[in-house]
Scaffold this active site. Sequence first.
Site, PDB file in Angstrom:
ATOM      1  CG  ASP A  15      -1.922   0.991   1.271  1.00  0.00           C
ATOM      2  OD1 ASP A  15      -2.228   2.122   0.712  1.00  0.00           O
ATOM      3  OD2 ASP A  15      -3.175   0.277   1.293  1.00  0.00           O
ATOM      4  CB  ILE A  16       1.613   4.432  -2.193  1.00  0.00           C
ATOM      5  CG1 ILE A  16      -0.286   5.261  -2.264  1.00  0.00           C
ATOM      6  CG2 ILE A  16       1.732   3.622  -3.425  1.00  0.00           C
ATOM      7  CD1 ILE A  16      -0.469   5.778  -3.111  1.00  0.00           C
ATOM      8  CG  ASN A  70     -12.369  -0.989   4.822  1.00  0.00           C
ATOM      9  OD1 ASN A  70     -12.762  -1.442   5.368  1.00  0.00           O
ATOM     10  ND2 ASN A  70     -11.226  -0.021   3.717  1.00  0.00           N
ATOM     11  N   GLY A 109     -16.530   1.984   4.375  1.00  0.00           N
ATOM     12  CA  GLY A 109     -14.677   2.994   4.379  1.00  0.00           C
ATOM     13  C   GLY A 109     -14.647   2.797   2.835  1.00  0.00           C
ATOM     14  CD  GLN A 110     -15.253  -0.664  -2.170  1.00  0.00           C
ATOM     15  OE1 GLN A 110     -17.319  -1.233  -1.788  1.00  0.00           O
ATOM     16  NE2 GLN A 110     -15.023  -1.733  -2.961  1.00  0.00           N
ATOM     17  CG  HIS A 135      -8.826  -2.939  -1.859  1.00  0.00           C
ATOM     18  ND1 HIS A 135     -10.131  -2.357  -2.387  1.00  0.00           N
ATOM     19  CD2 HIS A 135      -8.322  -2.277  -1.288  1.00  0.00           C
ATOM     20  CE1 HIS A 135     -10.832  -1.571  -1.429  1.00  0.00           C
ATOM     21  NE2 HIS A 135      -9.786  -1.273  -1.212  1.00  0.00           N
ATOM     22  CG  HIS A 175      -6.396  -2.331   3.354  1.00  0.00           C
ATOM     23  ND1 HIS A 175      -6.261  -1.820   2.996  1.00  0.00           N
ATOM     24  CD2 HIS A 175      -7.708  -2.512   2.987  1.00  0.00           C
ATOM     25  CE1 HIS A 175      -6.797  -1.327   2.708  1.00  0.00           C
ATOM     26  NE2 HIS A 175      -8.073  -1.066   2.221  1.00  0.00           N
TER      27      HIS A 175
END
Length: 126
Positions: A28-29, A82, A88-89, A95, A97
């Site tokens: 993740d960035i 999410n 909270g998507q 995807h 996490h």
Amino acid sequence: MTVFEKIIQGELPCNKVLEDENFLAFHDIAPKAPIHVLVIPKKFAKDFQQLNPQEMVGLTSFIQQTAKTLGLDKNGYRIISNIGVDGGQEIPYLHFHLLGGAKLRWDNLAQNISTKERIEEAKKGM
């Protein structure tokens, strides 16, 4: 086209952890833990609710292998997906996490926002 579709097609770079013909895992960035990796299917699904249950079998195995590759299988990790505005998507593409590398906490799961604010958020995101 979402950012994940651009990553899959090679239009955007990513720091890959693991990849096969069906799934991709990359860092993740904006990490929320010492290790924070995103795991995505290459076949589009908006969210977990739209995922074909048979595809979850392969995805489960891929997430487990990703955790092992990162050494997270030894001390533990967290998997989060999410779904929708209230979940909270932020990106309308399924995807997961994969978080670890430290003892993780679970704080502030809900914001106190009005119904009007929730409707505005829903209009923006999905």
